[in-house]
Write an enzyme that holds these catalytic residues in place. Structure first.
Site, short mmCIF file in Angstrom:
data_model
loop_
_atom_site.label_atom_id
_atom_site.label_comp_id
_atom_site.label_asym_id
_atom_site.label_seq_id
_atom_site.Cartn_x
_atom_site.Cartn_y
_atom_site.Cartn_z
N ASP A 212 0.84 -1.20 0.00
CA ASP A 212 0.00 0.00 0.00
C ASP A 212 0.88 1.25 0.00
O ASP A 212 1.89 1.32 0.72
CB ASP A 212 -0.84 -0.05 1.29
CG ASP A 212 -2.01 0.91 1.29
OD1 ASP A 212 -2.89 0.76 0.44
OD2 ASP A 212 -2.02 1.82 2.16
N GLU A 272 1.81 0.04 -4.82
CA GLU A 272 0.83 1.05 -5.20
C GLU A 272 1.54 2.40 -5.20
O GLU A 272 2.14 2.79 -4.20
CB GLU A 272 -0.32 1.08 -4.19
CG GLU A 272 -1.42 2.02 -4.64
CD GLU A 272 -2.33 2.50 -3.52
OE1 GLU A 272 -3.43 2.94 -3.82
OE2 GLU A 272 -1.91 2.45 -2.34
#
Ligand code: NOJ
Length: 545
Positions: A212, A272
């Site tokens: 993330d 990401e």
């Protein structure tokens, strides 16, 4: 022509799952619920592995399943080495891995390492007093006279990124909700502890990680103000993120991650990142294996825009980096709704799916895309997603793309026998896995044929990309070539017949239509004029004359 009934064949010994395969993202709350609490769980995923296997994908990425108070639905972790009871327990997880591996499906975990939950024991200790050994595990700062904050940094989810904590009289930094304090990656103890977390899951058999917001790990050590911009809907967008994102130190952490992963065979990390530039810089032999390129999320339904977007990326990608295109995920509108077009939406979906699955790189499919799931409007009173409450009515949050998977035409679409945590799309009685399985023309069966074709066609996986020009705003066409094998992909973005000039095939071959989204009859071409049906996707391969 491909029929979709080809066996799950071994595509050859040089097949590397994260490079040549397809990854399927599961938002676990919404996939399949086996204990009737209205929330999907790990046993639900295990139960549905046969659907995933028959689809033909090679790996699943499961959005966060660690214990969490769920302020951001799992993206706020309170224990990195366990499973949230709403999803099951470590035994369920081990069983899921074993069952997935038995079907040759790899498992990718989502690790949210930029921040923890405010209820993580590390943060509870850190905020308890200024002398606590974990104080420096988070980013604390003094406030100036009359409560002036250290700088102008904004939270992505609205408001200032600093939260005052009266107990110790300082502010802590949170890029997202105030319930998601950022870890201090400059502290070597934090890094060491996180590397242990990676090993914990790798030792349990996890094949990879989705990381993330990797670009957020480090912030400027001097906490300088970000330069401001004039335009942007939200305060976060009215800044140039020079000091709170993408600091140079992040690369060394990616290298450390890579070293840990390389201790194990065939493991992978996908990051990401928020822009193309980072997607280009963070990948490579000693960094991330993959980084999402989100550029497609911003393209209108226009062949020329996609053409430019593809070239912008692949022309600049370093030679040791693998491309990674994306059409959707749990944070954005579902692509069949984004590309719109009412009754023609399903045809557009097939064109878009063909694009994704025939471009160079590793494709990611978001659960439900394989049946063309659409956004589900969520009334204000039912909104679950915090940015949805905060920014309503300008932004209604991410719930519309997170509704339960549509399995059958039965009650709650077979997702749960309880009350679903988020309402289902009204179209579930016609749009669901079981109905589409029975319909040879369905989006689901098209995905299966497409994936099967990709699996047996090395040029579609590893081939070079060569644009074919012709009708740039109407048709997107390209050649894929790998050793002596050639494919030609032609995508009609228009809802009308288009005459397209097919290039000549290589010497002694003809183009043979392997798959079309709009026709069943065979086609052979030696080049020349070809009439595409409205919104038709065609894949030809060159075969001996
Ligand atoms: C990106 C994730 O994809 C999103 O769902 C989440 O809210 C933020 N990071 C914060 O973790």
């Amino acid at each position: 022509m491909i029929t979709g009934s080809e066996p799950f064949n071994n595509p050859g010994s040089d097949f590397l799952w994260w490079r040549d395969g397809i990854i399927y993202q599961i938002y676990p709350r919404s996939f399949a619920d086996t204990n009737s609490d209205g929330v999907g769980d790990l046993n639900g995923i295990t139960e549905k592995l046969d659907h995933i296997a028959t689809l033909g994908v090679d790996a699943i990425w499961i959005s966060p399943i660690n214990p969490s108070p769920m302020y951001d639905f799992g993206y706020d972790v309170s224990d990195y080495e366990s499973i949230d009871p709403v999803f099951g327990n470590l035994m369920d997880f081990d069983r899921l891995i074993a069952e997935a591996h038995r079907r040759r499906i790899r498992v990718v975990m989502d690790l949210v390492l930029n921040h923890t939950s405010h209820l993580h024991p590390w943060f509870i200790a850190s905020r308890s007093n200024r002398d606590d050994p974990k104080r420096d595990w988070y980013i604390w700062n003094d406030v100036g006279p009359s409560g002036r904050l250290p700088n102008n940094w904004q939270s992505t989810f609205g408001g200032r990124a600093w939260e005052f904590d009266p107990r110790t009289g300082q502010v802590y930094y949170h890029q997202f909700l105030k319930e998601q304090p950022d870890l201090n990656w400059r502290n070597p103890q934090v890094r060491e502890r996180i590397y242990q977390v990676l090993r914990f899951w790798l030792n349990r058999g996890v094949d990879g990680f989705r990381l993330d917001v990797v670009m957020s790990y480090f912030k400027d050590s001097q906490f300088r103000n970000n330069p401001v911009k004039l335009f942007g809907l939200y305060a976060f967008d009215r800044q140039i993120h020079k000091y709170d994102l993408d600091q140079p130190e992040v690369i060394s952490v990616l290298q450390d991650f890579r070293e840990v992963l390389d201790e194990y065979p065939e493991r992978m990390a996908v990051g990401e990142v928020i822009d193309l530039d980072m997607a280009l810089r963070y990948v490579g032999r000693d960094k991330l294996h993959l980084a999402f390129n989100f550029d497609f999320l911003r393209q209108p339904w226009n062949a020329a825009s996609f053409h430019r977007s593809i070239l912008r990326y692949i022309r600049r990608l370093p030679s040791d980096a693998q491309p990674c295109f994306v059409l959707g995920n749990h944070d954005v509108n579902r692509f069949p709704s984004r590309f719109g077009a009412g009754i023609h939406s399903d045809n557009r979906t097939k064109v878009a799916a063909t694009l994704l699955l025939t471009l160079p790189g590793t494709p990611f499919i978001y659960y439900g895309e394989e049946i063309g799931m659409q956004n589900t409007p969520i009334p204000r009173a039912d909104i679950q997603d915090p940015p949805g409450w905060r920014f309503w009515p300008f932004y209604k949050g991410r719930d519309p793309a997170r509704t339960p998977m549509q399995w059958t035409a039965d009650k709650n679409s077979g997702f749960t026998t309880g009350i679903p945590w988020l309402r289902l799309n009204k179209d579930f009685q016609i749009r669901n896995v079981s109905t589409q399985n029975a319909n040879p023309e369905s989006i689901l069966n098209y995905y299966k044929k497409m994936i099967s074709l990709r699996r047996i066609t090395p040029s579609l996986r590893q081939g070079s990309y060569q644009p074919v020009t012709g009708k740039p705003s109407q048709v997107l066409a390209y050649l894929r070539q790998y050793s002596s094998e050639n494919c030609l992909v032609i995508l009609n973005f228009k809802n009308r017949n288009i005459n397209f000039l097919i290039p000549q095939p290589p010497a002694d071959t003809v183009w043979d239509l392997r798959l079309s989204s709009r026709r069943a009859e065979p086609v052979r071409s030696s080049g020349g004029e070809f009439t595409l049906h409205p919104l038709e996707a065609c894949i030809f391969s060159a075969i001996q004359r």
